[in-house]
Scaffold this active site. Structure first.
Site, PDB file in Angstrom:
ATOM      1  N   GLY A 114       0.820  -1.257  -0.044  1.00 57.49           N
ATOM      2  CA  GLY A 114      -0.074  -0.055  -0.003  1.00 57.49           C
ATOM      3  C   GLY A 114       0.871   1.105  -0.078  1.00 57.49           C
ATOM      4  O   GLY A 114       2.123   1.098   0.245  1.00 57.49           O
ATOM      5  N   LYS A 115       0.425   2.406  -0.253  1.00 56.75           N
ATOM      6  CA  LYS A 115       1.079   3.737  -0.149  1.00 56.75           C
ATOM      7  C   LYS A 115       0.183   4.726   0.083  1.00 56.75           C
ATOM      8  O   LYS A 115      -1.080   4.666  -0.492  1.00 56.75           O
ATOM      9  CB  LYS A 115       1.760   3.924  -1.583  1.00 56.75           C
TER      10      LYS A 115
END
Ligand code: NAD
Length: 458
Positions: A114-115
């Site tokens: 994720g980011k």
């Protein structure tokens, strides 16, 4: 198609042709499964977007665009940093989220990718306003975050202060629930891990030290028999004094430069370092500990004038910042930003080994050009995983509420990186693909196998 997507497709194509991979998948089912894999791995599961409503200290109300991209959670909860930057955008965050999925798969970490991103220049906000932005980020994305759902960490523009604030807000919203594992990269006093700050720089040093020293010493005879361009590059550096240049002297670059400077295993001269302002050069080698000390006292910056150098008894010549990349050195450590080596400067690069501390510092075109020349690129996915590995250790410690000693952290970090290198390097030196492609193939293979076994490819 983005660079990572094309490399994912290439990796899957290589695997599709390898009949020993998922042999149960045959004929049309096999083709169908691979089409599913391309679709799954090249698109994120979710892109969450919110406009954080924040009241600034002067009374102005602003709506700040912010994202959380959850790329893939096949191997565990989503994991990846939150970037505060004025030019961060959805596409960049999605690319970085995908890189996290692949990086975690490569290093056998029980996380997906994720980011996050918040479109602000953090230097333009007061501490109070930044605190509010962090709290709002947690409030707006509350439903999708958590120690078993999605665990953010710092990225450009954020650090332990922001993670402490975010964890505290998560705790407020979820009274009585476990919260220490909700964010990593926190301060030690708030449940952060010893060694987390140094982890990426130390990991970068470990990656090239392991390849050029440990692995080479143990496999020299075998390597000499390989008809492989990169094996020749690596062997040509064995037992030689290595001149190296480090682009970027922040958290990552300064630690990697210091580890290289004090290396017992390799003979290293750090002849050049740069930051956002200058490059410092000394053909006899720079006094890295003195520069680290200077930067610590000067908001992270290197000395910019001859007077500052003389005052601190540092012998160096001040040069144009970007000339560092074109120096005649054995190795470049990239520890600043994305896209630093590109079509316009790739032909001027003289280093034969490049270590990617930063994410994606080489564009796809430049990467192909350098690989064709036999330049050995130790890619971001392999070299800069120290941060996420120690984040994983922080997550475990937060859940166990048992904390490890600093030496224990480094031992676990190096063991993990060694395991990965021992898996990848024999494969890499035995075939013609560049190291990045080898790492991607390995990650995609792991993700594909798990997805297949979970019955998700039909
Ligand atoms: P940082 O902000 O501490 O340091 C960045 C350094 O680069 C500073 O010295 C800055 O002056 C310098 N710099 C900026 N522009 C430059 C330019 N054009 N030329 C030369 N130097 C320049 O950041 P960091 O934590 O050291 O991270 C560096 C890079 O590595 C970032 O891209 C980050 O996303 C990536 N990264 C960091 C970690 C980590 O744990 N720190 C982990 C993975 C990836």
């Amino acid at each position: 198609m983005s660079e990572e997507n094309s490399i994912i497709e290439q990796s899957l194509t290589a695997l599709l042709e390898d009949k020993s991979f998922l042999p149960d998948l045959k004929a049309q089912t096999r083709e169908q499964a691979f089409k599913s894999l391309v679709a799954i791995l090249s698109t994120p599961n979710h892109i969450h977007k919110s406009f954080l409503r924040v009241a600034l200290e002067d009374g102005t109300i602003v709506r700040i665009p912010s994202f959380r991209v959850q790329h893939n959670d096949t191997l565990g909860p989503y994991k990846g940093g939150i970037r505060f930057h004025e030019s961060v955008n959805e596409g960049e965050v999605a690319n970085l989220a995908r890189l996290m999925t692949l990086k975690n798969a490569l290093h056998e970490l029980p996380f997906g990718g994720g980011k996050g991103g918040v479109i602000i220049d953090p230097r333009e906000y007061s501490v109070k306003e930044l605190n509010l932005i962090c709290k709002k980020y947690v409030q707006y994305f509350n439903d999708i975050l958590g120690p078993d759902k999605d665990i953010p960490a710092p990225d450009a523009g954020t650090g332990e202060r922001e993670m402490d604030w975010m964890m505290a807000e998560y705790k407020n919203i979820h009274p009585g629930m476990p919260y220490r594992g909700s964010f990593t990269g926190k301060s030690i006093i708030n449940g952060g891990s010893l060694g987390r700050k140094e982890a990426t720089g130390k990991g970068v040093y470990f990656a090239f030290k392991y390849l050029l020293h440990d692995f080479m010493n143990n496999n020299e005879k075998w390597l000499k028999n390989q008809d492989n361009l990169f094996a020749k590059t690596a062997l040509s550096k064995k037992d030689k004094k290595l001149n190296i240049a480090v682009q970027g002297f922040g958290n990552l670059g300064a630690v990697a430069a210091r580890e290289a400077f004090k290396s017992n295993e390799l003979q290293i001269n750090v002849v050049a370092v740069s930051d956002r302002n200058v490059m410092l050069y000394n053909s006899d080698g720079l006094d890295i500990p003195a520069l680290v000390k200077y930067a610590e006292k000067n908001q992270g910056d290197l000395p910019r004038t001859d007077e500052a150098l003389a005052q601190h008894e540092i012998k160096a010549v001040i040069k144009e910042r970007d000339e560092l990349l074109e120096l005649d050195v054995d190795m470049l450590i990239m520890a600043a930003l994305e896209n630093q080596i590109h079509e316009d400067n790739m032909e001027k690069i003289k280093a034969e080994i490049i270590v990617e501390g930063a994410n994606a510092p080489i564009t796809e075109k430049a990467d192909e050009y350098l690989s064709d020349k036999g330049v050995l690129v130790i890619p971001d996915i392999l070299a800069n995983a120290g941060g996420v590995i120690v984040s994983y250790l922080e997550w475990i410690q937060g859940r166990e509420t048992q904390f490890y000693k600093e030496e224990e952290i480094y031992k676990l970090l190096f063991d993990k990186m060694q395991n990965t290198m021992d898996t990848i390097l024999p494969q890499f030196f035995g075939d013609p693909f560049p190291l990045r492609q080898n790492c991607y193939i390995h990650s995609v293979m792991k993700l594909s196998t798990v997805l297949f076994r979970q019955g998700k490819l039909y």
